[in-house]
Design a protein around this motif. Structure first.
Motif, PDB file in Angstrom:
ATOM      1  N   LYS A  13       0.819  -1.225   0.000  1.00 45.87           N
ATOM      2  CA  LYS A  13       0.000   0.000   0.000  1.00 45.87           C
ATOM      3  C   LYS A  13       0.848   1.268   0.000  1.00 45.87           C
ATOM      4  CE  LYS A  13      -3.931   0.520   2.089  1.00 45.87           C
ATOM      5  NZ  LYS A  13      -5.032   0.537   3.061  1.00 45.87           N
ATOM      6  N   ALA A  14       1.851   1.316   0.827  1.00 47.88           N
ATOM      7  CA  ALA A  14       2.696   2.518   0.904  1.00 47.88           C
ATOM      8  C   ALA A  14       3.458   2.721  -0.395  1.00 47.88           C
ATOM      9  CB  ALA A  14       3.662   2.417   2.079  1.00 47.88           C
ATOM     10  N   TYR A  15       3.955   1.633  -0.975  1.00 43.81           N
ATOM     11  CA  TYR A  15       4.686   1.748  -2.238  1.00 43.81           C
ATOM     12  C   TYR A  15       3.750   2.186  -3.363  1.00 43.81           C
ATOM     13  CZ  TYR A  15       7.836   0.638  -6.090  1.00 43.81           C
ATOM     14  OH  TYR A  15       8.609   0.703  -7.221  1.00 43.81           O
ATOM     15  N   ALA A  16       2.523   1.679  -3.385  1.00 41.12           N
ATOM     16  CA  ALA A  16       1.543   2.087  -4.395  1.00 41.12           C
ATOM     17  C   ALA A  16       1.260   3.579  -4.267  1.00 41.12           C
ATOM     18  CB  ALA A  16       0.254   1.274  -4.254  1.00 41.12           C
ATOM     19  N   ARG A  17       1.133   4.068  -3.053  1.00 42.55           N
ATOM     20  CA  ARG A  17       0.910   5.501  -2.824  1.00 42.55           C
ATOM     21  C   ARG A  17       2.096   6.305  -3.353  1.00 42.55           C
ATOM     22  NH1 ARG A  17       0.250   5.311   2.342  1.00 42.55           N
ATOM     23  NH2 ARG A  17      -1.952   4.813   2.179  1.00 42.55           N
ATOM     24  N   GLU A  18       3.293   5.814  -3.102  1.00 40.63           N
ATOM     25  CA  GLU A  18       4.498   6.487  -3.599  1.00 40.63           C
ATOM     26  C   GLU A  18       4.500   6.526  -5.138  1.00 40.63           C
ATOM     27  OE1 GLU A  18       9.215   5.458  -3.686  1.00 40.63           O
ATOM     28  OE2 GLU A  18       8.161   5.081  -1.803  1.00 40.63           O
ATOM     29  N   LEU A  19       4.123   5.427  -5.763  1.00 42.98           N
ATOM     30  CA  LEU A  19       4.061   5.381  -7.226  1.00 42.98           C
ATOM     31  C   LEU A  19       3.015   6.358  -7.768  1.00 42.98           C
ATOM     32  CD1 LEU A  19       4.387   1.542  -7.894  1.00 42.98           C
ATOM     33  CD2 LEU A  19       6.096   3.307  -8.362  1.00 42.98           C
ATOM     34  N   ARG A  20       1.876   6.461  -7.079  1.00 39.31           N
ATOM     35  CA  ARG A  20       0.843   7.415  -7.506  1.00 39.31           C
ATOM     36  C   ARG A  20       1.366   8.850  -7.444  1.00 39.31           C
ATOM     37  NH1 ARG A  20      -2.589   3.730  -4.921  1.00 39.31           N
ATOM     38  NH2 ARG A  20      -2.557   4.851  -2.939  1.00 39.31           N
ATOM     39  N   ASN A  21       2.171   9.128  -6.440  1.00 35.80           N
ATOM     40  CA  ASN A  21       2.721  10.475  -6.273  1.00 35.80           C
ATOM     41  C   ASN A  21       3.892  10.760  -7.208  1.00 35.80           C
ATOM     42  OD1 ASN A  21       0.894  11.213  -4.267  1.00 35.80           O
ATOM     43  ND2 ASN A  21       2.163  10.334  -2.657  1.00 35.80           N
ATOM     44  N   ASN A  22       4.405   9.738  -7.869  1.00 30.90           N
ATOM     45  CA  ASN A  22       5.563   9.892  -8.761  1.00 30.90           C
ATOM     46  C   ASN A  22       5.283   9.249 -10.115  1.00 30.90           C
ATOM     47  OD1 ASN A  22       7.593  11.164  -6.919  1.00 30.90           O
ATOM     48  ND2 ASN A  22       7.078   9.350  -5.719  1.00 30.90           N
ATOM     49  N   SER A  23       4.110   9.478 -10.656  1.00 32.03           N
ATOM     50  CA  SER A  23       3.708   8.873 -11.931  1.00 32.03           C
ATOM     51  C   SER A  23       4.556   9.411 -13.077  1.00 32.03           C
ATOM     52  CB  SER A  23       2.236   9.187 -12.217  1.00 32.03           C
ATOM     53  OG  SER A  23       1.410   8.644 -11.234  1.00 32.03           O
ATOM     54  N   VAL A  47      -2.519   0.006  -8.380  1.00 32.55           N
ATOM     55  CA  VAL A  47      -3.328  -0.865  -7.533  1.00 32.55           C
ATOM     56  C   VAL A  47      -2.563  -2.135  -7.157  1.00 32.55           C
ATOM     57  CG1 VAL A  47      -5.473  -2.209  -7.430  1.00 32.55           C
ATOM     58  CG2 VAL A  47      -5.425  -0.006  -8.627  1.00 32.55           C
ATOM     59  N   PRO A  48      -2.438  -2.421  -5.861  1.00 31.54           N
ATOM     60  CA  PRO A  48      -1.833  -3.688  -5.439  1.00 31.54           C
ATOM     61  C   PRO A  48      -2.777  -4.852  -5.751  1.00 31.54           C
ATOM     62  CG  PRO A  48      -1.851  -2.084  -3.631  1.00 31.54           C
ATOM     63  CD  PRO A  48      -2.731  -1.549  -4.720  1.00 31.54           C
ATOM     64  N   LEU A  49      -2.247  -5.850  -6.435  1.00 27.48           N
ATOM     65  CA  LEU A  49      -2.968  -7.094  -6.725  1.00 27.48           C
ATOM     66  C   LEU A  49      -2.005  -8.240  -6.450  1.00 27.48           C
ATOM     67  CD1 LEU A  49      -4.573  -6.282 -10.208  1.00 27.48           C
ATOM     68  CD2 LEU A  49      -5.717  -6.252  -7.996  1.00 27.48           C
ATOM     69  N   ASN A  50      -2.382  -9.149  -5.584  1.00 30.38           N
ATOM     70  CA  ASN A  50      -1.527 -10.270  -5.227  1.00 30.38           C
ATOM     71  C   ASN A  50      -0.218  -9.697  -4.682  1.00 30.38           C
ATOM     72  OD1 ASN A  50       0.410 -12.599  -5.781  1.00 30.38           O
ATOM     73  ND2 ASN A  50      -1.554 -13.575  -6.158  1.00 30.38           N
ATOM     74  N   ALA A  51       0.906 -10.017  -5.301  1.00 34.06           N
ATOM     75  CA  ALA A  51       2.206  -9.522  -4.838  1.00 34.06           C
ATOM     76  C   ALA A  51       2.753  -8.426  -5.754  1.00 34.06           C
ATOM     77  CB  ALA A  51       3.194 -10.677  -4.762  1.00 34.06           C
ATOM     78  N   PHE A  52       1.874  -7.830  -6.550  1.00 25.70           N
ATOM     79  CA  PHE A  52       2.304  -6.886  -7.575  1.00 25.70           C
ATOM     80  C   PHE A  52       1.480  -5.603  -7.522  1.00 25.70           C
ATOM     81  CE2 PHE A  52       2.476 -11.283  -9.103  1.00 25.70           C
ATOM     82  CZ  PHE A  52       3.843 -11.443  -9.201  1.00 25.70           C
ATOM     83  N   ILE A  53       1.931  -4.601  -8.274  1.00 23.26           N
ATOM     84  CA  ILE A  53       1.184  -3.358  -8.435  1.00 23.26           C
ATOM     85  C   ILE A  53       1.016  -3.120  -9.920  1.00 23.26           C
ATOM     86  CG2 ILE A  53       1.187  -0.857  -8.075  1.00 23.26           C
ATOM     87  CD1 ILE A  53       2.892  -1.349  -5.566  1.00 23.26           C
ATOM     88  N   VAL A  54      -0.230  -2.873 -10.350  1.00 22.22           N
ATOM     89  CA  VAL A  54      -0.485  -2.561 -11.755  1.00 22.22           C
ATOM     90  C   VAL A  54      -0.751  -1.062 -11.883  1.00 22.22           C
ATOM     91  CG1 VAL A  54      -1.327  -4.869 -12.331  1.00 22.22           C
ATOM     92  CG2 VAL A  54      -2.954  -3.115 -11.606  1.00 22.22           C
ATOM     93  N   ASP A  55      -0.438  -0.509 -13.057  1.00 27.82           N
ATOM     94  CA  ASP A  55      -0.576   0.938 -13.261  1.00 27.82           C
ATOM     95  C   ASP A  55      -2.016   1.407 -13.075  1.00 27.82           C
ATOM     96  OD1 ASP A  55       2.140   1.175 -13.779  1.00 27.82           O
ATOM     97  OD2 ASP A  55       1.887   1.025 -15.952  1.00 27.82           O
ATOM     98  N   PHE A  56      -2.957   0.741 -13.754  1.00 29.68           N
ATOM     99  CA  PHE A  56      -4.377   1.087 -13.654  1.00 29.68           C
ATOM    100  C   PHE A  56      -5.170  -0.202 -13.567  1.00 29.68           C
ATOM    101  CE2 PHE A  56      -2.273   4.305 -16.244  1.00 29.68           C
ATOM    102  CZ  PHE A  56      -2.559   5.450 -15.523  1.00 29.68           C
ATOM    103  N   TYR A  57      -6.274  -0.159 -12.811  1.00 27.64           N
ATOM    104  CA  TYR A  57      -7.083  -1.368 -12.675  1.00 27.64           C
ATOM    105  C   TYR A  57      -8.556  -1.005 -12.550  1.00 27.64           C
ATOM    106  CZ  TYR A  57      -8.654  -5.943 -11.129  1.00 27.64           C
ATOM    107  OH  TYR A  57      -9.295  -7.143 -11.046  1.00 27.64           O
ATOM    108  N   CYS A  58      -9.397  -1.750 -13.264  1.00 26.47           N
ATOM    109  CA  CYS A  58     -10.844  -1.635 -13.161  1.00 26.47           C
ATOM    110  C   CYS A  58     -11.363  -2.912 -12.521  1.00 26.47           C
ATOM    111  CB  CYS A  58     -11.468  -1.438 -14.549  1.00 26.47           C
ATOM    112  SG  CYS A  58     -13.268  -1.488 -14.513  1.00 26.47           S
ATOM    113  N   HIS A  59     -11.897  -2.787 -11.310  1.00 22.99           N
ATOM    114  CA  HIS A  59     -12.423  -3.957 -10.594  1.00 22.99           C
ATOM    115  C   HIS A  59     -13.616  -4.562 -11.333  1.00 22.99           C
ATOM    116  CE1 HIS A  59      -9.977  -3.494  -6.963  1.00 22.99           C
ATOM    117  NE2 HIS A  59     -10.140  -2.193  -7.126  1.00 22.99           N
ATOM    118  N   GLU A  60     -14.468  -3.710 -11.898  1.00 27.76           N
ATOM    119  CA  GLU A  60     -15.668  -4.194 -12.584  1.00 27.76           C
ATOM    120  C   GLU A  60     -15.339  -5.120 -13.747  1.00 27.76           C
ATOM    121  OE1 GLU A  60     -18.606  -0.899 -13.345  1.00 27.76           O
ATOM    122  OE2 GLU A  60     -16.982   0.239 -12.401  1.00 27.76           O
ATOM    123  N   LEU A  61     -14.302  -4.787 -14.485  1.00 26.00           N
ATOM    124  CA  LEU A  61     -13.926  -5.566 -15.673  1.00 26.00           C
ATOM    125  C   LEU A  61     -12.768  -6.521 -15.418  1.00 26.00           C
ATOM    126  CD1 LEU A  61     -14.008  -2.673 -18.297  1.00 26.00           C
ATOM    127  CD2 LEU A  61     -15.822  -4.320 -17.772  1.00 26.00           C
TER     128      LEU A  61
END
Length: 113
Positions: A13-23, A47-61
């Motif tokens: 979560k913290a790393y994902a936040r850092e990535l969002r702030n440094n896109s 978005v964190p998924l499993n052991a990874f972070i993806v750039d963009f993610y749509c939960h619905e699809l």
């Protein structure tokens, strides 16, 4: 199965936040076009998924969008393995090169519709 919640490592979560702030510029440009249900569905950034972070993610699809820039130049095997693991959990992937996003946003958006 739609809108499946994929567990993730809470330490990401913290790393994902850092990535969002440094896109990257490509990520920022694409985000401007897809945020706020602009394509009829909601996307989230880094978005964190499993052991990874993806750039963009749509939960619905269950759709991940990756913008591959220079940081991916020598990570082909890692990216393929990571994508395979997430696809085994039901995630679909769309990948764009960073230069595609910067130079041909129209085609990128068309591909997502």
């Amino acid at each position: 199965m739609r809108n499946k919640i994929i567990p993730y490592n809470p330490k990401l979560k913290a790393y994902a936040r850092e990535l969002r702030n440094n896109s990257t510029l490509g990520e920022v440009l694409l985000w401007q076009k897809i945020k706020g249900r602009a394509l009829g569905v909601q996307f989230h950034r880094q978005v964190p998924l499993n052991a990874f972070i993806v750039d963009f993610y749509c939960h619905e699809l269950q759709l991940a969008i990756e913008v591959d820039g220079r940081s991916h130049d020598f990570k082909y095997r890692y990216d393929a393995k990571r994508q395979g693991i997430l696809e085994s959990l039901g995630v679909r992937f769309v990948r764009f090169q960073d230069r595609e996003v910067k130079q041909d946003m129209f085609s990128v958006i068309l591909a997502l519709q």
